[in-house]
Design a protein around this motif. Structure first.
Motif, PDB file in Angstrom:
ATOM      1  N   LEU A 157       8.270  -9.441  19.706  1.00  0.00           N
ATOM      2  CA  LEU A 157       7.390 -10.353  20.432  1.00  0.00           C
ATOM      3  C   LEU A 157       5.921 -10.088  20.103  1.00  0.00           C
ATOM      4  N   GLN A 158       5.574  -8.858  19.816  1.00  0.00           N
ATOM      5  CA  GLN A 158       4.209  -8.560  19.386  1.00  0.00           C
ATOM      6  C   GLN A 158       3.902  -9.236  18.058  1.00  0.00           C
ATOM      7  N   LEU A 159       4.879  -9.282  17.161  1.00  0.00           N
ATOM      8  CA  LEU A 159       4.679  -9.961  15.885  1.00  0.00           C
ATOM      9  C   LEU A 159       4.531 -11.467  16.080  1.00  0.00           C
ATOM     10  N   VAL A 160       5.312 -12.040  17.008  1.00  0.00           N
ATOM     11  CA  VAL A 160       5.180 -13.461  17.310  1.00  0.00           C
ATOM     12  C   VAL A 160       3.803 -13.755  17.894  1.00  0.00           C
TER      13      VAL A 160
ATOM     14  N   GLN B 219       0.845  -1.179   0.000  1.00  0.00           N
ATOM     15  CA  GLN B 219       0.000   0.000   0.000  1.00  0.00           C
ATOM     16  C   GLN B 219       0.887   1.238   0.000  1.00  0.00           C
ATOM     17  N   ARG B 220       0.494   2.187  -0.778  1.00  0.00           N
ATOM     18  CA  ARG B 220       1.272   3.427  -0.888  1.00  0.00           C
ATOM     19  C   ARG B 220       1.476   4.078   0.482  1.00  0.00           C
ATOM     20  N   ALA B 221       0.458   3.968   1.337  1.00  0.00           N
ATOM     21  CA  ALA B 221       0.527   4.584   2.665  1.00  0.00           C
ATOM     22  C   ALA B 221       1.575   3.936   3.557  1.00  0.00           C
ATOM     23  N   ASP B 222       2.047   2.745   3.195  1.00  0.00           N
ATOM     24  CA  ASP B 222       3.017   2.037   4.029  1.00  0.00           C
ATOM     25  C   ASP B 222       4.462   2.391   3.701  1.00  0.00           C
ATOM     26  N   LEU B 223       4.690   3.150   2.651  1.00  0.00           N
ATOM     27  CA  LEU B 223       6.042   3.587   2.340  1.00  0.00           C
ATOM     28  C   LEU B 223       6.526   4.612   3.362  1.00  0.00           C
ATOM     29  N   PRO B 224       7.832   4.644   3.637  1.00  0.00           N
ATOM     30  CA  PRO B 224       8.354   5.671   4.557  1.00  0.00           C
ATOM     31  C   PRO B 224       8.213   7.052   3.934  1.00  0.00           C
ATOM     32  N   ARG B 225       7.853   8.032   4.750  1.00  0.00           N
ATOM     33  CA  ARG B 225       7.547   9.366   4.233  1.00  0.00           C
ATOM     34  C   ARG B 225       8.430  10.432   4.866  1.00  0.00           C
ATOM     35  N   LEU B 226       8.630  11.495   4.110  1.00  0.00           N
ATOM     36  CA  LEU B 226       9.300  12.686   4.606  1.00  0.00           C
ATOM     37  C   LEU B 226       8.251  13.679   5.091  1.00  0.00           C
TER      38      LEU B 226
ATOM     39  N   ASP C  76       3.275   0.884  11.530  1.00  0.00           N
ATOM     40  CA  ASP C  76       3.157  -0.571  11.525  1.00  0.00           C
ATOM     41  C   ASP C  76       3.171  -1.087  10.091  1.00  0.00           C
ATOM     42  N   GLY C  77       2.559  -0.313   9.179  1.00  0.00           N
ATOM     43  CA  GLY C  77       2.551  -0.713   7.782  1.00  0.00           C
ATOM     44  C   GLY C  77       3.945  -0.767   7.198  1.00  0.00           C
TER      45      GLY C  77
END
Length: 598
Positions: free
Chosen positions: A350-353, A260-267, A282-283
């Motif tokens: 650990l949250q991902l696990v 998703q475009r929104a998940d790219l890192p932004r300036l 999180d994305g």
């Protein structure tokens, strides 16, 4: 098309009509057989579903010695030309390309993308001969660039021109991206890596993405080779950013990704000369996990691979029981690599696990299907999901990753070795090539100093639950429970759009199944009995699932009002006892670090 005596199979791909989403393909077979046969694959390695790519091939014509040659279709994906032997045979055809996934082909006025399995016919009897691919420029492609993992033979500054492949397998394993895209480069393990992104805006924080990806690659190369070099001389990441999409497909020296475009890192816009970076979302962490996953596949499935994949059969399903290893173990390491690369901390990992554990625990199908069976059934179950999938199957990605976790923590607890060492042992033992389950068993026994037949039988070939609590707590993790989401408590999976609650799945053994609710129902409202004697019954419209919790109050039974096939039905729903979800935290940071920072 230029001739080359070293290449007997030559393709030219061009944009015929971007608005009509049509690629034009020319295939020149320099030394055809008499009555030459050709075929188009029905699937693409790495995505285990027969997709019938031939449905998009049209207007196939053949010429030999300057004259038209009859060509007839033999079955769904095979054709035969009435050709003479020895004289060059030319085939021309078009391919409709409007699937924006990583598996097929796409073309519009903004970009083009294709896998050779969607565009390039296989020439019977010549699959192992060198193949050439020309990507031709045209008026449609003005201002575009081309990137692919194929070795360049003669290309211009934009990447249009001639490429070579050792055989059809290499051609099929090197997708092509073309268009106006953002591009960046970095070096990892002494190898040049290129990262291209289509669909990104000027706000993209490309420097951060490049640096984070570099750290992932350096960590993985060190994992497999220490100070040695990786088994490829260059690598390409091809990412398409869209409004709503996610996925990836691994290749031998490249990967195709969607996010998703929104998940790219932004300036963040700034008054200074250099805009500041925004905090990671999180994305974005999910995107980094995808990058890590597909890059890990460069070793685990593209080179170290199931023995059943010795030679791909492009005409039919290729079955294996080992996807729990090749996809599941890769899923274990993708997020663990993020932690070891310093891109997430212990708590985030650990949250991902915990998320993975909950996904498996909330899948009733885990009691019916082993993870080995899930691997074999991928062709007919995992890639053909429906409303009953969670009740009948288990994911070889998620449960396979938990099998890897249990093996790793068991090996570490016993103190002889780690799963990292076992993976490297397999790489050396199988020479980065074909692997069987027996190879894993031998590596575990040699390094772990005992047989692990019992664990593999219980964790892989049975439906028994995994010993996660004991192993995680023994490694320094804190194991607690949290209240499960409302949908899970009710035994439902729903979508909430436009003020409507749509039932997508009714989970086996849950309260909603007992009430008679079904996938496809629209949950319209609630009927509520009077709370006290003499009071009035009530009926309420709901617009989201949380409305149900609010309206029921302390009642232990409500009546769900649903619409099914335009009929209004009443479903008496007994409120379930509160179910729990797993929550993980840090109990012993030092002990945990021996695992997560290894």
């Amino acid at each position: 098309m230029p001739r080359a005596t070293t290449t007997g199979v030559r393709f030219t791909v061009s944009v015929q009509d971007a608005n009509a989403h049509l690629f034009a393909v020319t295939l020149l077979i320099e030394q055809p057989a008499k009555d030459q046969r050709v075929s188009l694959p029905v699937w693409i390695p790495g995505s285990y579903l027969v997709r019938e790519f031939s449905q998009h091939l049209q207007n196939l014509q053949a010429r030999q010695d300057g004259h038209p040659v009859a060509i007839r279709q033999l079955d769904k994906n095979h054709w035969q030309a009435d050709s003479a032997a020895g004289k060059p045979l030319e085939l021309r055809y078009e391919v409709y390309a409007f699937d924006a996934s990583v598996r097929t082909a796409f073309l519009d006025s903004t970009r083009g993308f294709f896998n050779a399995t969607s565009l390039c016919l296989r020439v019977a009897g010549q699959e192992t001969r060198p193949h050439a691919l020309e990507i031709a420029a045209s008026g449609h492609t003005q201002g575009w660039n081309v990137v692919t993992g194929l070795p360049a033979h003669s290309v211009d500054a934009a990447g249009f021109g001639h490429y070579r492949a050792a055989d059809y397998d290499e051609l099929a394993d090197c997708p092509v991206e073309m268009g106006r895209f953002w591009s960046g480069q970095f070096t990892a393990g002494g190898v040049e890596h290129r990262f291209v992104i289509s669909g990104a805006g000027a706000w993209l924080d490309g420097e951060r993405l490049i640096e984070d990806t570099r750290r992932i690659c350096e960590t993985q190369i060190a994992f497999w080779h220490g100070d040695g070099a990786p088994p490829f001389s260059s690598y390409v990441f091809m990412l398409h950013a869209s409004a709503d999409g996610y996925g990836g497909l691994e290749h031998r020296n490249s990967t195709a990704l969607i996010c998703q475009r929104a998940d790219l890192p932004r300036l963040r816009p700034s008054t200074s000369d250099k805009p500041a970076a925004l905090k990671a979302t999180d994305g974005y962490t999910t995107l980094l996990g995808l990058i890590s996953h597909e890059y890990f596949h460069t070793w685990n499935v593209k080179r170290l691979r199931p023995a059943e994949f010795k030679r791909y059969d492009y005409d039919a399903e290729n079955f294996t029981e080992l996807l729990w290893f090749f996809e599941g173990f890769t899923s274990y390491y993708d997020d663990l690599i993020l932690r070891r690369a310093g891109l997430i901390d212990d708590t985030a990992y650990l949250q991902l696990v915990a998320k993975t554990i909950n996904q498996v625990q909330q899948t009733p199908g885990r009691h019916l299907q082993t993870v080995a069976q899930a691997s074999f059934d991928a062709w007919v179950k995992y890639y053909r999901m429906n409303e009953n999938t969670p009740n009948a199957t288990v994911s070889y990605y998620t449960k396979g990753s938990l099998v890897a976790l249990c093996l790793d923590l068991t090996l570490r607890r016993e103190g002889h070795t780690t799963l990292d060492a076992v993976m490297r042992e397999l790489w050396q033992r199988c020479k980065g090539a074909l692997m069987r389950e027996a190879d894993l068993m031998r590596a575990l026994k040699r390094l772990g100093k005992r047989s692990f037949d019992g664990e593999i039988a219980a964790w892989v070939h049975s439906t028994a639950d995994l010993p996660l609590i004991d192993l995680l707590q023994g490694q320094g993790a804190k194991f607690t429970h949290d209240k499960a989401p409302l949908a899970q408590q009710l035994g439902l999976r729903v979508s909430e759009t436009g003020g409507s609650v749509q039932v997508k799945t009714v989970l086996r053994g849950g309260a909603s199944e007992a009430a008679g609710m079904a996938a496809g129902d629209e949950w319209l409202g609630l009927e509520l009995a009077a709370v006290r004697r003499g009071g009035a019954a009530e009926a309420w419209r709901i617009h989201k699932l949380d409305d149900v919790q609010m309206l029921r109050g302390q009642r232990t039974r409500v009546t769900a009002l649903v619409s099914r096939d335009n009929r209004l039905l009443k479903c008496p729903l007994d409120w379930p006892t509160e179910s729990q979800a797993v929550k993980l935290g840090v109990a012993d940071a030092a002990h945990l670090g021996k695992w997560l920072s290894d």
